[in-house]
Design an enzyme around this catalytic site. Structure first.
Site, PDB file in Angstrom:
ATOM      1  N   GLU A  24      78.655 -30.988  57.881  1.00 47.63           N
ATOM      2  CA  GLU A  24      78.041 -32.148  59.006  1.00 47.63           C
ATOM      3  C   GLU A  24      77.387 -32.966  58.099  1.00 47.63           C
ATOM      4  O   GLU A  24      76.357 -32.542  57.562  1.00 47.63           O
ATOM      5  CB  GLU A  24      77.506 -31.712  60.358  1.00 47.63           C
ATOM      6  CG  GLU A  24      78.480 -30.893  61.270  1.00 47.63           C
ATOM      7  CD  GLU A  24      77.966 -30.689  62.684  1.00 47.63           C
ATOM      8  OE1 GLU A  24      76.967 -31.220  62.978  1.00 47.63           O
ATOM      9  OE2 GLU A  24      78.842 -29.850  63.138  1.00 47.63           O
ATOM     10  N   HIS A  79      75.515 -38.200  63.449  1.00 43.35           N
ATOM     11  CA  HIS A  79      75.936 -37.050  62.732  1.00 43.35           C
ATOM     12  C   HIS A  79      77.407 -36.952  62.929  1.00 43.35           C
ATOM     13  O   HIS A  79      78.270 -37.756  63.645  1.00 43.35           O
ATOM     14  CB  HIS A  79      75.369 -35.737  63.021  1.00 43.35           C
ATOM     15  CG  HIS A  79      75.772 -35.057  64.445  1.00 43.35           C
ATOM     16  ND1 HIS A  79      75.382 -35.821  65.762  1.00 43.35           N
ATOM     17  CD2 HIS A  79      76.594 -34.018  64.738  1.00 43.35           C
ATOM     18  CE1 HIS A  79      75.794 -35.005  66.669  1.00 43.35           C
ATOM     19  NE2 HIS A  79      76.705 -34.157  66.288  1.00 43.35           N
ATOM     20  N   HIS A  81      81.301 -34.598  62.893  1.00 38.51           N
ATOM     21  CA  HIS A  81      82.002 -33.605  63.442  1.00 38.51           C
ATOM     22  C   HIS A  81      83.319 -33.421  62.815  1.00 38.51           C
ATOM     23  O   HIS A  81      84.412 -34.026  63.104  1.00 38.51           O
ATOM     24  CB  HIS A  81      81.990 -33.680  64.804  1.00 38.51           C
ATOM     25  CG  HIS A  81      81.183 -33.302  66.088  1.00 38.51           C
ATOM     26  ND1 HIS A  81      81.216 -33.393  67.315  1.00 38.51           N
ATOM     27  CD2 HIS A  81      79.827 -33.115  65.448  1.00 38.51           C
ATOM     28  CE1 HIS A  81      80.312 -33.086  67.882  1.00 38.51           C
ATOM     29  NE2 HIS A  81      79.255 -32.836  66.957  1.00 38.51           N
ATOM     30  N   ASP A  92      74.634 -29.599  70.307  1.00 39.40           N
ATOM     31  CA  ASP A  92      74.028 -30.747  70.353  1.00 39.40           C
ATOM     32  C   ASP A  92      73.302 -31.175  71.513  1.00 39.40           C
ATOM     33  O   ASP A  92      72.303 -31.477  71.507  1.00 39.40           O
ATOM     34  CB  ASP A  92      75.013 -32.088  70.361  1.00 39.40           C
ATOM     35  CG  ASP A  92      75.860 -32.390  69.099  1.00 39.40           C
ATOM     36  OD1 ASP A  92      75.512 -31.528  67.976  1.00 39.40           O
ATOM     37  OD2 ASP A  92      76.964 -32.801  69.076  1.00 39.40           O
TER      38      ASP A  92
END
Length: 134
Positions: A24, A79, A81, A92
């Site tokens: 990630e 971020h 995935h 999260d």
């Protein structure tokens, strides 16, 4: 309210995210609640970077110092995935402070914007935010 996100921000984040796979990627968003105008990639220091992210603390503190000195405002975080779903995960939700900041999540070509708060529709923490790239 629709948040405007600079196309160059989206392109940059998608490129960094693709290059980081299977890890990630993560970083900071700059701007305001209604316009994201900048971004910064930050090292993911999570113990399992293939499964979660953690923004490198020194980079976050440095950005906060710059903000306090009149620099760009931190509007939120981004971020990736790599597994393909741009919806916040349970992890999260556990990590997110209910501070109203924006979270942009990238999964390949898919991008979604979220707001972290006290009560949300996703895991009780996130609410979807409409955005347009400009």
């Amino acid at each position: 309210m629709t948040t405007r996100v600079s196309r160059s921000v989206l392109i940059g984040i998608q490129r960094i995210s693709a290059a980081a796979e299977p890890r990630e990627a993560c970083g900071l968003l700059f701007g305001s609640d209604d316009a994201i105008t900048g971004w910064q990639a930050v090292e993911n220091v999570a113990e399992e970077p293939e499964r979660r992210f953690e923004i490198e603390p020194a980079a976050l503190f440095a950005a906060l110092r710059v903000e306090r000195a009149g620099g760009p405002r931190i509007a939120g975080y981004w971020h990736s995935h790599p597994s393909g779903d741009p919806t916040p995960s349970v992890t999260d939700a556990r990590m997110a402070e209910p501070d109203g900041r924006l979270w942009l999540i990238v999964a390949g070509e898919a991008v979604r914007l979220w707001r972290a708060g006290e009560a949300g529709t996703v895991h009780g923490r996130f609410t979807a935010v409409a955005f347009e790239d400009v």
